[in-house]
Design a protein around this motif. Structure first.
Motif, PDB file in Angstrom:
ATOM      1  N   VAL A 100       0.839  -1.200   0.000  1.00  0.00           N
ATOM      2  CA  VAL A 100       0.000   0.000   0.000  1.00  0.00           C
ATOM      3  C   VAL A 100       0.874   1.251   0.000  1.00  0.00           C
ATOM      4  O   VAL A 100       0.607   2.222  -0.714  1.00  0.00           O
ATOM      5  N   ALA A 101       1.941   1.226   0.795  1.00  0.00           N
ATOM      6  CA  ALA A 101       2.848   2.381   0.864  1.00  0.00           C
ATOM      7  C   ALA A 101       3.452   2.680  -0.508  1.00  0.00           C
ATOM      8  O   ALA A 101       3.592   3.849  -0.904  1.00  0.00           O
ATOM      9  N   ILE A 102       3.798   1.639  -1.255  1.00  0.00           N
ATOM     10  CA  ILE A 102       4.380   1.847  -2.590  1.00  0.00           C
ATOM     11  C   ILE A 102       3.306   2.312  -3.567  1.00  0.00           C
ATOM     12  O   ILE A 102       3.540   3.210  -4.389  1.00  0.00           O
ATOM     13  N   PHE A 103       2.098   1.707  -3.477  1.00  0.00           N
ATOM     14  CA  PHE A 103       1.005   2.165  -4.327  1.00  0.00           C
ATOM     15  C   PHE A 103       0.769   3.663  -4.129  1.00  0.00           C
ATOM     16  O   PHE A 103       0.458   4.386  -5.068  1.00  0.00           O
ATOM     17  N   HIS A 110      -5.786   8.000  -5.455  1.00  0.00           N
ATOM     18  CA  HIS A 110      -6.536   9.004  -6.226  1.00  0.00           C
ATOM     19  C   HIS A 110      -7.165   8.370  -7.471  1.00  0.00           C
ATOM     20  O   HIS A 110      -8.321   8.650  -7.810  1.00  0.00           O
ATOM     21  N   MET A 111      -6.424   7.519  -8.130  1.00  0.00           N
ATOM     22  CA  MET A 111      -6.923   6.891  -9.351  1.00  0.00           C
ATOM     23  C   MET A 111      -8.050   5.909  -9.033  1.00  0.00           C
ATOM     24  O   MET A 111      -9.025   5.820  -9.777  1.00  0.00           O
ATOM     25  N   LEU A 112      -7.932   5.193  -7.929  1.00  0.00           N
ATOM     26  CA  LEU A 112      -8.978   4.241  -7.537  1.00  0.00           C
ATOM     27  C   LEU A 112     -10.273   4.961  -7.199  1.00  0.00           C
ATOM     28  O   LEU A 112     -11.362   4.523  -7.581  1.00  0.00           O
ATOM     29  N   ILE A 113     -10.171   6.076  -6.475  1.00  0.00           N
ATOM     30  CA  ILE A 113     -11.374   6.844  -6.133  1.00  0.00           C
ATOM     31  C   ILE A 113     -12.083   7.304  -7.401  1.00  0.00           C
ATOM     32  O   ILE A 113     -13.318   7.290  -7.486  1.00  0.00           O
ATOM     33  N   GLY A 148     -13.731  12.723  -2.638  1.00  0.00           N
ATOM     34  CA  GLY A 148     -15.091  12.381  -3.042  1.00  0.00           C
ATOM     35  C   GLY A 148     -15.429  10.921  -2.881  1.00  0.00           C
ATOM     36  O   GLY A 148     -16.481  10.463  -3.330  1.00  0.00           O
ATOM     37  N   GLY A 149     -14.553  10.180  -2.210  1.00  0.00           N
ATOM     38  CA  GLY A 149     -14.768   8.739  -2.079  1.00  0.00           C
ATOM     39  C   GLY A 149     -15.937   8.369  -1.188  1.00  0.00           C
ATOM     40  O   GLY A 149     -16.646   7.391  -1.463  1.00  0.00           O
ATOM     41  N   ILE A 150     -16.172   9.143  -0.118  1.00  0.00           N
ATOM     42  CA  ILE A 150     -17.257   8.798   0.801  1.00  0.00           C
ATOM     43  C   ILE A 150     -18.604   8.909   0.109  1.00  0.00           C
ATOM     44  O   ILE A 150     -19.456   8.017   0.208  1.00  0.00           O
TER      45      ILE A 150
END
Length: 390
Positions: A100-103, A110-113, A148-150
């Motif tokens: 996760v730290a490397i991602f 940001h891209m996943l959201i 804006g993920g929530i």
């Protein structure tokens, strides 16, 4: 040849996966994530997705520098098969917090959201799963909210897919302080998940509800607006799942602090149902159950009703625990129950005095206060009986 290998690889059993790890084939999978052939990229990402539940595979993907290529694949949003494979691989690889730290270095969050809307179901499931892993890191919680993920996750709660319903509610648990029931109507949507037949979804939703009630400016008004939801709470006290029971008891402990809600819960039969759970040996359930019982004692004849339904004796046995939170909730419940004379008789018969005296000497300040209050009530009843005799 590698394409054929990847196709077969997707269906391999665990023992074959171990062999592939040992033969160094993960390195080849990672190498071909950067191929110009999107079908080959998709097959390699899919293979990683299938195998990355295994920690060794996750470590190998990282050591062969495969995390950055996976993030790069997120930009190919037009190819939904490739996107599903890449998000799935990222989800499984993110089970390891080192990954996760490397991602994060490559702006994956940001891209996943950005992929939480207008995507096919197989992509959404993977994205929500990945966000559930990312949200375990404190710094990512604000990022999910600010990006804006929530709002997007709450919108997904309206869907019928149990996997991302569970995933969305799990992420909301991690980010509960950002749920605004007035602007997002988040509590109503999370509460509706209590109707979901999946026990994991039910428990996750209940845990998400707890801080919403606690942090709301007017929890009583909020929950009374959802008055039909209290029936769901009562029904779930009959669940066969200990995790559901534990989370629901935690919800009841919060709800019972409001007198109007406690009255409704009492009328719906919360006391016998809670009393029926007291013989559990699960300490997590005991902890939240004792807290719920203690707060439910504040209504009318509930104290006596708990005694009538056999809750007092089992609660005394909870004092054998070394867990401070369990001891705190138990002494609080026993103190409230000791305000009824018949309950005091039961406590005395169960040998409550000795463990309470020990807690007065060695417990935390709050435990000492509740234990001392309980012993005082026992002593007052004894003195009253002595005066009546003489």
């Amino acid at each position: 040849m590698l394409v054929l290998f990847c196709c077969v690889f997707l269906f391999l059993q665990k023992n074959y996966r171990v062999a592939i790890q040992n033969e160094g084939m993960v390195k080849d999978l990672v190498k071909n994530l950067s191929s110009d052939n999107e079908e080959l990229q998709m097959l390699c990402a899919s293979a990683i997705f299938k195998c990355a539940e295994d920690k060794l595979t996750r470590d190998l993907v990282r050591s062969h520098h495969g995390l950055q290529p996976l993030v790069s694949l997120l930009s190919k949003a037009e190819n939904k098969q490739l996107l599903a494979a890449a998000t799935g691989a990222i989800w499984k690889c993110s089970i390891s917090m080192e990954n996760v730290a490397i991602f994060q270095e490559y702006k994956a969050l940001h891209m996943l959201i950005g992929l939480l809307t207008d995507q096919p179901e197989e992509v959404l499931v993977n994205v929500v799963g990945a966000l559930g892993q990312f949200a375990q890191i404190q710094a990512n919680k604000a990022a999910i909210c600010n990006g804006g993920g929530i709002r997007a996750l709450i919108n997904l709660l309206n869907g019928t897919n149990q996997v991302y319903n569970f995933g969305s509610s799990a992420v909301l648990v991690q980010n509960n302080s950002f749920i605004d029931p007035t602007s997002l109507d988040g509590v109503r949507l999370v509460w509706s998940l209590l109707k979901n037949p999946n026990a994991e979804v039910q428990a996750s939703a209940a845990w998400a509800i707890c801080p919403c009630i606690e942090n709301a400016k007017d929890a009583g008004e909020m929950v009374l607006f959802l008055i039909g939801g209290l029936k769901l709470i009562i029904q779930l006290l009959k669940s066969p799942s200990n995790e559901v029971l534990t989370s629901i008891c935690a919800v009841i402990a919060k709800l019972a602090k409001d007198k109007e809600i406690l009255g409704v819960l009492s009328d719906r039969g919360v006391v016998p149902l809670l009393a029926g759970l007291t013989n559990t040996t699960d300490d997590r359930l005991r902890c939240h159950l004792a807290e719920a019982i203690g707060h439910c004692c504040m209504w009318s004849s509930n104290r006596a009703c708990f005694g009538d339904h056999g809750a007092v004796g089992p609660l005394v046995s909870y004092l054998e625990s070394n867990d401070n939170l369990l001891l705190l909730n138990t002494t609080m419940a026993l103190y409230q129950l000791s305000k009824d004379p018949n309950n005091i008789i039961t406590m005395h018969e169960e040998g409550v005095v000795e463990p309470l005296v020990k807690l007065i000497a060695s417990g935390t300040d709050e435990i000492q206060e509740f234990a001392a209050g309980c012993v005082r009530n026992i002593r007052l009843l004894v003195l009253a009986n002595q005066r009546a005799i003489y």
